[in-house]
Write an enzyme that holds these catalytic residues in place. Structure first.
Site, short mmCIF file in Angstrom:
data_model
loop_
_atom_site.label_atom_id
_atom_site.label_comp_id
_atom_site.label_asym_id
_atom_site.label_seq_id
_atom_site.Cartn_x
_atom_site.Cartn_y
_atom_site.Cartn_z
N CYS A 106 0.65 -1.22 0.05
CA CYS A 106 -0.06 -0.12 -0.02
C CYS A 106 0.73 1.33 0.02
O CYS A 106 0.92 2.04 -0.81
CB CYS A 106 -0.97 0.17 1.14
SG CYS A 106 -2.17 -1.51 1.52
N HIS A 162 -2.25 6.75 4.17
CA HIS A 162 -1.29 5.80 4.39
C HIS A 162 -0.04 6.43 4.02
O HIS A 162 0.89 5.52 3.37
CB HIS A 162 -1.43 4.66 3.91
CG HIS A 162 -1.07 3.47 4.45
ND1 HIS A 162 -1.08 1.99 3.84
CD2 HIS A 162 -0.29 3.39 5.42
CE1 HIS A 162 -0.14 1.44 4.52
NE2 HIS A 162 -0.06 1.99 5.50
#
Length: 479
Positions: A106, A162
């Site tokens: 990610c 993130h």
């Protein structure tokens, strides 16, 4: 032919190819609801540059799925998941068959997309992925958002960031005017609890309480943003869904949500990983919910009269996870095999791009940063040169795509693609060589019969790696 420049003409694609046959050769498929289009001939055709048309600086809507595999859309060959909205987007634009994420997990991919550079250009990009508060995207690093903002764009990020946590890291510190979403890598869809039990839904840098299903919330926010009056400014919206990332909770699964929340509050840091839950059917529900949500946002864009002059890009941050349909690829998320980095990728711009096209040119996440900057009339910062290559000339002016390598590095693995050839070293330390045009599944290792080519690609990988930040001493090195 194996040269990069001849990639477009080498593999013919006709819309009448069935889903099963298309998946087997790695070309994608025509969705079921497009049957009426088959009567008039192929739905998709080999890519050709669009005719020159007058245009203004476009709005930009970049939609990112989370852990969505390459073949999880019906337009890419899924035999059981129905994605009519994304299939329609593909028919209205260009669908890339050989598109890749910037990394295999990610946050490194998000770094590569936000900055247009390899993740390992920055310290935060060495985390694979970021799992605590020790690293993030430094506010001094130019981003797509900061560069577009400086050239007159309104900017927003809705959904999963993130790339670091407060107080040091935030979208609002890195060029986005507005942020609404979660800072971490995963959250429980109703309670918004992180693996460690912290609440993780924010508006700007302040907590925002809303205990509805997360995908519904960010879909509403994105629909409002694309409909809003931006006072004459073009805009950038990064819309980062968490769907279909674990935990495997579909809209309405409140009992499953409550059980996971109970375990999180009891101190079970593995509860959110949901290793004891999920199913192919639940994953199907989540992907189809993602498709409906994208459809809602695109409908809001259309109602606002902004569809024509908005570039929409759809992709995923890495390959699929446990329940993803990855056939015929090998590997999945966290691996540099094709299943870990090859992703669905679609671009639509009605004002400039003809629809119904397919491209086999290899591209990856940093290329979109370079492309969108060029389309917006902005330039990268001279002190931070991009690793991505703009596709604008290829898409709009018929220029030959740049003949360059695609490079990846994760702990314990390395990969480089040049044309049809891919150099790969897995965690067993063995160098392998694959011809992806003939062997998309990466099963026929050509290292022994092509030693010179193997040595050439290995040297090219090592030359790029030498200019990147090394991993910290602890753990397994990729070198």
């Amino acid at each position: 032919m194996s040269s990069y420049e001849n990639e477009l003409s080498r593999r013919a694609f006709a819309g009448a190819v069935s889903v099963t046959a298309a998946a087997a050769v790695g070309l994608g498929a025509v969705p079921a609801e497009a049957a009426e289009d088959r009567q008039a001939g192929p739905v998709e055709r080999e890519f050709r540059a669009s005719r020159s048309r007058p245009s203004r600086r476009p709005n930009i809507l970049f939609i990112l799925g989370d852990d969505l595999g390459w073949a999880d859309l019906s337009a890419y060959g899924s035999p059981h998941i129905e994605t009519p909205n994304l299939d329609r987007l593909a028919r209205q634009g260009v669908r890339f068959t050989d598109a890749y994420s910037g990394s295999a997990t990610c946050s490194p991919t998000r770094f590569s997309l936000y900055t247009g550079r390899y993740p390992a250009r920055t310290r935060g990009g060495l985390a694979e992925p970021i799992a605590d508060r020790s690293a993030g995207l430094e506010p001094t690093q130019p981003t797509l958002a900061s560069l577009l903002k400086a050239s007159g764009y309104a900017t927003a990020l809705i959904g999963k960031w993130h790339a670091g946590h407060l107080p040091d890291y935030s979208p609002t510190k890195s060029g986005w005017d507005e942020f609404f979403g979660n800072f971490g890598g995963a959250l429980e869809y109703y309670s918004k609890l992180s693996p460690g039990g912290e609440y993780d839904l924010y508006e700007g840098d302040a907590e925002y309480k809303d205990l509805r299903y997360y995908t519904r919330i960010i879909t509403e926010r994105a629909s409002e943003y694309v409909s809003r009056d931006h006072h004459g400014k073009p805009w950038l919206l990064n819309l980062n869904f968490t769907t279909p990332h674990w935990p495997w909770i579909a809209d309405g699964d409140t009992a499953q949500s409550a059980e996971i929340v109970r375990r999180i509050k009891a101190g079970d840091k593995r509860a959110l990983g949901h290793q004891d839950g999920g199913s192919v059917e639940k994953y199907k529900q989540m992907v189809e919910d993602l498709d409906r949500s994208v459809g809602e946002v695109l409908k809001a864009l259309e109602r606002a009269g902004r569809e024509e002059h908005t570039v929409v890009v759809f992709s995923s941050d890495n390959g699929g996870e446990r329940f993803s349909y990855n056939w015929p690829l090998s590997g999945n998320k966290a691996s540099l095999q094709e299943g870990g980095i090859r992703v669905p990728n679609i671009v639509r711009w009605p004002a400039r791009l003809d629809g119904g096209q397919v491209s086999h040119v290899p591209v990856f996440s940093p290329d979109w940063t370079a492309t969108l900057l060029e389309l917006a009339g902005a330039r990268p910062h001279p002190a931070y040169p991009l690793d991505g290559v703009s596709l604008a000339g290829y898409l709009l002016r018929g220029e030959k795509p740049a003949g360059r390598d695609l490079f990846w590095r994760v702990r314990g693995e390395r990969a480089l693609r040049r044309g049809d050839w891919k150099y790969y070293r897995g965690r067993n330390g063995r160098d392998q060589l694959f011809n992806l045009a003939a062997d998309i599944r990466e099963q026929a290792d050509k290292a022994a019969v092509e030693p010179a080519r193997l040595a050439e690609l290995r040297a090219a990988w090592e030359a790029v790696d030498a200019g990147l930040l090394p991993y910290p001493a602890q753990g397994v090195s990729s070198k």
